[in-house]
Design an enzyme around this catalytic site. Sequence first.
Site, mmCIF file in Angstrom:
data_model
loop_
_atom_site.group_PDB
_atom_site.id
_atom_site.type_symbol
_atom_site.label_atom_id
_atom_site.label_comp_id
_atom_site.label_asym_id
_atom_site.label_seq_id
_atom_site.Cartn_x
_atom_site.Cartn_y
_atom_site.Cartn_z
ATOM 1 N N ARG A 105 12.195 -18.402 -27.797
ATOM 2 C CA ARG A 105 13.586 -18.474 -27.319
ATOM 3 C C ARG A 105 14.523 -19.194 -28.297
ATOM 4 N NH1 ARG A 105 16.579 -19.337 -22.244
ATOM 5 N NH2 ARG A 105 17.770 -21.277 -22.295
ATOM 6 N N HIS A 110 23.050 -12.008 -23.211
ATOM 7 C CA HIS A 110 21.690 -12.487 -22.958
ATOM 8 C C HIS A 110 20.955 -11.446 -22.107
ATOM 9 C CE1 HIS A 110 22.210 -16.994 -23.765
ATOM 10 N NE2 HIS A 110 23.460 -16.553 -23.874
ATOM 11 N N SER A 111 19.692 -11.756 -21.824
ATOM 12 C CA SER A 111 18.969 -11.074 -20.758
ATOM 13 C C SER A 111 17.999 -12.104 -20.169
ATOM 14 C CB SER A 111 18.198 -9.861 -21.285
ATOM 15 O OG SER A 111 17.080 -10.243 -22.056
ATOM 16 N N TYR A 112 17.417 -11.887 -19.020
ATOM 17 C CA TYR A 112 17.713 -10.765 -18.153
ATOM 18 C C TYR A 112 18.142 -11.333 -16.804
ATOM 19 C CZ TYR A 112 13.196 -12.225 -16.288
ATOM 20 O OH TYR A 112 12.180 -12.987 -15.762
ATOM 21 N N GLU A 154 24.238 -11.370 -18.576
ATOM 22 C CA GLU A 154 22.776 -11.244 -18.529
ATOM 23 C C GLU A 154 22.479 -9.774 -18.282
ATOM 24 O OE1 GLU A 154 20.530 -13.536 -19.092
ATOM 25 O OE2 GLU A 154 21.442 -15.493 -18.630
ATOM 26 N N HIS A 165 19.353 -16.168 -27.923
ATOM 27 C CA HIS A 165 17.965 -16.388 -27.489
ATOM 28 C C HIS A 165 17.086 -15.284 -28.059
ATOM 29 C CE1 HIS A 165 19.448 -18.977 -23.931
ATOM 30 N NE2 HIS A 165 19.062 -19.741 -24.938
ATOM 31 N N ALA A 166 16.073 -15.687 -28.818
ATOM 32 C CA ALA A 166 15.340 -14.762 -29.680
ATOM 33 C C ALA A 166 14.670 -13.618 -28.919
ATOM 34 C CB ALA A 166 14.300 -15.542 -30.479
ATOM 35 N N ARG A 167 14.088 -13.915 -27.774
ATOM 36 C CA ARG A 167 13.264 -12.911 -27.086
ATOM 37 C C ARG A 167 14.070 -11.905 -26.291
ATOM 38 N NH1 ARG A 167 10.814 -17.582 -23.149
ATOM 39 N NH2 ARG A 167 12.724 -18.014 -21.954
ATOM 40 N N GLU A 168 15.373 -12.088 -26.197
ATOM 41 C CA GLU A 168 16.207 -11.244 -25.350
ATOM 42 C C GLU A 168 16.679 -10.028 -26.152
ATOM 43 O OE1 GLU A 168 19.036 -14.156 -23.861
ATOM 44 O OE2 GLU A 168 17.418 -15.357 -22.999
ATOM 45 N N ASN A 221 21.628 -22.428 -27.041
ATOM 46 C CA ASN A 221 22.576 -22.375 -25.932
ATOM 47 C C ASN A 221 22.589 -23.659 -25.093
ATOM 48 O OD1 ASN A 221 24.682 -20.733 -24.969
ATOM 49 N ND2 ASN A 221 23.494 -20.207 -23.124
ATOM 50 N N ARG A 222 22.052 -24.715 -25.679
ATOM 51 C CA ARG A 222 22.220 -26.074 -25.156
ATOM 52 C C ARG A 222 22.812 -26.991 -26.231
ATOM 53 N NH1 ARG A 222 21.107 -23.137 -21.782
ATOM 54 N NH2 ARG A 222 19.522 -23.227 -20.134
ATOM 55 N N TYR A 272 22.353 -22.022 -12.414
ATOM 56 C CA TYR A 272 21.986 -23.433 -12.443
ATOM 57 C C TYR A 272 22.960 -24.112 -13.395
ATOM 58 C CZ TYR A 272 19.373 -20.911 -16.094
ATOM 59 O OH TYR A 272 19.003 -20.043 -17.096
#
Length: 297
Positions: free
Chosen positions: A107, A178-180, A259, A54-57, A123-124, A231
């Site tokens: 993301r 990942h985060s967060y 995370e 995920h790009a923003r993490e 990640n899906r 989830y």
Amino acid sequence: AHDLLKYNDYDTIKAYSQTFDGYFTYGTSFEGRDLFGVKVGSGSKVVSVDCGIHAREWISPAYCQWFMNEVRDGQFNQYLNDVTFVIMPSINPDGYVNTWNGDRMWRKNRNTGYGACVGVDLNRNYDANHAGPGASDRPCSDTYHGPSAFSEPESKAQQDHMKQYIDDGSLKAFLTFHSYSQLIIFPYSYDYTSQAPNKAELNSVGQEMSAAIRAVHRQSYEAGQGTDLLYAAAGGSDDWAYDAMLAAGNDGPLSYTFELRDEGRYGFLLPANQIQPNCEEIDAAMHVVINYVIENK
Ligand code: 0X9
Ligand code: ZN
Ligand code: ZN
């Protein structure tokens, strides 16, 4: 210049990775960037470590770089006779570059092939109840699963590269960062009912990692099954790797999604002065899982 205590851009991460003897490329992103990793160690047990799906993490690739350094030159080189580390520090390079070019909260990847909206949530996109709960059919969604499992060059290339280690049984642990929200997640996350056959083992190693993290800087990381902690979210790499290891005959695969920091104060915009303490506490968890692999797998 490369700095383990700062966030580094894609080109800098790649140049740093190229200083490793075990640098390899395993494909090309949608926009044509190299997908790369480093392979370090001569042990028969493989531990996979990937970051940046995920790009923003941003703390995620920062941890991979930290870990790479310590595997080659620091506290993790003690394991190199027993373990081979396959570390991929930036598995969504186009998305990451996009976050450096002004779209900081991006993301997904940057595939433009699905209409007006850009990107698939990598990640899906794995083959783990693909398009099941928690994944969107809509290309404009941040959790768009893509038209089919492994439709994306980035996820497909990881699957292709890891196949050798899955099929020969050497892959013992799959660790994806990942985060967060400070969690240690284990399978399954792909539906509401499935339970990992070695859930008790995944949980006990997870709790041990959580305790080890807490002892470093008193930070809380909860460990548990994805659907309990978070989830349902189908198509994730953790569940894909877990099921692929099971299918290859591994009766006790280890697969965790970490995370990283924080718990929401800064979220994805974690200040760089938290890179070091975050990495220090995650190192403690890595010692736990690596020692567990060496002693039990
Ligand atoms: O939703 C995700 O992909 C991860 N959380 S994040 O906030 N970094 O996006 C959690 C992934 C847990 N594993 C699976 N859903 N398979
Ligand atoms: Zn769908
Ligand atoms: Zn993520």
